[in-house]
Write a protein that holds these residues in place. Structure first.
Motif, PDB file in Angstrom:
ATOM      1  N   GLU A 340      27.415  13.931  15.304  1.00  0.00           N
ATOM      2  CA  GLU A 340      27.568  13.955  13.855  1.00  0.00           C
ATOM      3  C   GLU A 340      26.485  14.818  13.208  1.00  0.00           C
ATOM      4  O   GLU A 340      26.747  15.541  12.237  1.00  0.00           O
ATOM      5  CB  GLU A 340      27.545  12.534  13.296  1.00  0.00           C
ATOM      6  CG  GLU A 340      27.590  12.423  11.781  1.00  0.00           C
ATOM      7  CD  GLU A 340      28.910  12.814  11.126  1.00  0.00           C
ATOM      8  OE1 GLU A 340      29.116  12.457   9.955  1.00  0.00           O
ATOM      9  OE2 GLU A 340      29.726  13.499  11.786  1.00  0.00           O
ATOM     10  N   ARG A 343      27.602  18.253  13.639  1.00  0.00           N
ATOM     11  CA  ARG A 343      28.680  18.599  12.715  1.00  0.00           C
ATOM     12  C   ARG A 343      28.094  19.048  11.374  1.00  0.00           C
ATOM     13  O   ARG A 343      28.444  20.110  10.852  1.00  0.00           O
ATOM     14  CB  ARG A 343      29.609  17.400  12.490  1.00  0.00           C
ATOM     15  CG  ARG A 343      30.729  17.703  11.482  1.00  0.00           C
ATOM     16  CD  ARG A 343      31.549  16.473  11.161  1.00  0.00           C
ATOM     17  NE  ARG A 343      30.848  15.544  10.290  1.00  0.00           N
ATOM     18  CZ  ARG A 343      30.803  15.620   8.963  1.00  0.00           C
ATOM     19  NH1 ARG A 343      31.362  16.647   8.331  1.00  0.00           N
ATOM     20  NH2 ARG A 343      30.154  14.710   8.262  1.00  0.00           N
ATOM     21  N   TRP A 386      37.797  15.898   8.153  1.00  0.00           N
ATOM     22  CA  TRP A 386      36.559  15.156   7.946  1.00  0.00           C
ATOM     23  C   TRP A 386      36.561  14.544   6.540  1.00  0.00           C
ATOM     24  O   TRP A 386      35.998  15.136   5.610  1.00  0.00           O
ATOM     25  CB  TRP A 386      35.342  16.074   8.114  1.00  0.00           C
ATOM     26  CG  TRP A 386      35.365  16.892   9.374  1.00  0.00           C
ATOM     27  CD1 TRP A 386      35.705  18.203   9.494  1.00  0.00           C
ATOM     28  CD2 TRP A 386      35.045  16.448  10.694  1.00  0.00           C
ATOM     29  NE1 TRP A 386      35.613  18.615  10.801  1.00  0.00           N
ATOM     30  CE2 TRP A 386      35.209  17.555  11.563  1.00  0.00           C
ATOM     31  CE3 TRP A 386      34.630  15.227  11.231  1.00  0.00           C
ATOM     32  CZ2 TRP A 386      34.980  17.476  12.927  1.00  0.00           C
ATOM     33  CZ3 TRP A 386      34.399  15.147  12.584  1.00  0.00           C
ATOM     34  CH2 TRP A 386      34.573  16.251  13.419  1.00  0.00           C
ATOM     35  N   ARG A 396      32.771   8.967  13.387  1.00  0.00           N
ATOM     36  CA  ARG A 396      33.724  10.077  13.498  1.00  0.00           C
ATOM     37  C   ARG A 396      33.887  10.527  14.946  1.00  0.00           C
ATOM     38  O   ARG A 396      34.855  11.241  15.269  1.00  0.00           O
ATOM     39  CB  ARG A 396      33.244  11.269  12.670  1.00  0.00           C
ATOM     40  CG  ARG A 396      33.071  11.030  11.180  1.00  0.00           C
ATOM     41  CD  ARG A 396      32.640  12.333  10.521  1.00  0.00           C
ATOM     42  NE  ARG A 396      32.025  12.166   9.224  1.00  0.00           N
ATOM     43  CZ  ARG A 396      32.673  12.154   8.062  1.00  0.00           C
ATOM     44  NH1 ARG A 396      33.986  12.263   8.066  1.00  0.00           N
ATOM     45  NH2 ARG A 396      32.018  12.036   6.915  1.00  0.00           N
TER      46      ARG A 396
END
Length: 473
Positions: A340, A343, A386, A396
């Protein structure tokens, strides 16, 4: 942004589908926006115009047209499905190539295929897992130094950069760590700024001209090349420097393995090629991992519940023992935290290519010779994949959530035939470091926002300070 003019015709698109253009100034286009905030400019282009956008930048006669592809499907076509049609031929890669060598990151065609064949056996999972001890040792040294942190505050950006550099230098060079780290610390910033300045400029003077900037960069490159060449020469001599204990898999540092690498025809790397590989590994092997580590820690410092959950998992799985490679699969939540962070803050926020031939992408025709931009920074925030994209949410990356998304909705390591060869090492190093750091300290953010921009890799432009406190048994 990459410099240079683009072959092709402005708004060329398939019949009836013009590629939308981001609004800019009459004379300079979006040049000032890209120089001032390239990541924000790409985000704005995606919000206003969708998945395929042309951005023009620079004065007339020196204007560059950037064809930006922001969708997961566009990234898959460029990096994987049609990878042969998109090359590393743009001006920015040429600047990196001339400064840091023609290693795996920058080489192409037969050079790249030969290098990949020689290097691939050194990056098998089994071989890379052998580097865990070196990573753990460098992390332990960092944690010990934090005992003396003034006011209990550390800048996790600077600290993770130093730690990642020492780890990759130890794995590359074995006993020759300290001298190498000092030179890299001193020379890399000079060379990186030089590459960026030339890569973002619509026109440059030749490197051989005796300008102050050219001379500073040349001196830094001479010093960096010199220390690498000296270590390489020592390795290639019989009875050369022995690698450090625990420095690499099977008792050999990576440089020793590179020097011994050979193809089926008996070929291997000469001294200049070895230096090119070493420089690229130093560049890509520490800056990218440091970015991921710094932002994982800073995000956890801002989200105490997620930090507590990650620490509980680490304590339950590891107890007081030093983590090993096998623990990578035993720490799923910590891995989700890391993914994450990658990301939200991908170490390679922008990826450039040059289109070989006119190619249809996303319903638009990208002209031959076009400078093509992929932007993980933007694609990783696509609300179609997302929801609430700016929110930090490690959930996620549960296996179920990952399986439900397109493959290239998340691509911090690139993809396709040129995917990062060191991605397993980066994940292994990052999980080991995070596990040891979280077991030792709690983190509270002092700087709640950390400004960033796109250099060769993502970089902070301000401090990322955290207040740390020892975790008591």
């Amino acid at each position: 942004m990459t410099a240079g003019t683009t072959a092709g015709t402005g708004n060329t698109g398939r019949a009836g589908t013009e590629i939308p253009v981001l609004e800019g100034l009459p004379l300079l286009g979006s040049l000032l926006d890209l120089k001032g905030d390239s990541l924000g400019t790409y985000l704005r282009a995606r919000r206003r115009h969708g998945d395929v956008v042309r951005i023009s930048a620079g004065p007339p006669g020196l204007r560059a047209d950037l064809y930006c592809l922001f969708s997961a499907e566009g990234a898959q076509q460029v990096l994987a499905a049609r990878a042969a049609g998109f090359r590393k031929d743009n001006a920015f890669y040429q600047e990196v190539r001339e400064s840091f060598g023609n290693g795996l990151l920058t080489s192409q065609d037969e050079d790249y295929l030969r290098q990949r064949r020689l290097v691939q056996p050194l990056f098998t999972r089994k071989r890379v897992d052998g580097y865990a001890g070196a990573v753990a040792a460098e992390t332990a040294s960092t944690l010990a130094a934090w005992e003396e942190a003034r006011d209990g505050i550390v800048d996790v950006g600077a600290e993770m950069t130093h730690l990642a550099l020492r780890a990759v230098a130890r794995i590359l060079f074995g006993t020759d760590v300290d001298a190498t780290v000092d030179v890299v610390d001193r020379c890399f910033p000079v060379i990186t700024e030089y590459v960026l300045r030339r890569g973002y400029s619509p026109a440059n003077v030749p490197r051989g001209w005796p300008t102050p900037g050219n001379r500073r960069a040349a001196a830094a490159m001479d010093e960096l090349y010199g220390v690498c060449d000296g270590i390489i020469a020592g390795r290639r001599r019989p009875g050369g420097t022995e690698p450090a204990a625990g420095g690499a898999a099977e008792g050999e540092d990576l440089l020793t393995l590179l020097a011994a690498a050979g193809g089926a025809d008996g070929s291997g790397f000469d001294a200049a090629e070895l230096r090119d590989q070493v420089l690229i590994f130093l560049l890509a092997g520490h800056e990218t991992t440091a970015t991921s580590l710094a932002f994982a820690l800073h995000l956890l410092a801002r989200h105490p519940e997620e930090q507590a959950r990650a620490r509980e998992e680490v304590s339950r799985v590891l107890g007081s023992r030093t983590p090993v490679a096998a623990d990578l699969d035993r720490l799923p939540y910590l891995t989700q935290v890391l993914k994450e962070a990658m990301r939200l803050y991908p170490a390679a926020p922008v990826i450039g290519r040059k289109a070989v031939a006119a190619t249809e992408v996303g319903g638009h025709l990208i002209p031959a010779g076009a400078d093509v931009i992929l932007a993980p920074w933007v694609t990783h925030r696509d609300p179609r994949h997302w929801p609430d994209p700016d929110r930090f949410d490690p959930a996620r990356f549960t296996p179920e959530a990952e399986a439900a998304r397109p493959r290239y909705a998340w691509f911090p390591f690139g993809g396709g035939p040129r995917a990062c060869i060191g991605q397993h090492f980066s994940m292994l190093e990052s999980v080991i470091v995070l596990a040891m750091v979280l077991r030792a300290y709690t983190f509270e953010a002092v700087d709640t926002e950390v400004p960033v921009d796109a250099g060769i890799t993502l970089r902070t432009t301000g401090p990322a300070r955290c207040r740390i406190r020892r975790v008591r048994p």
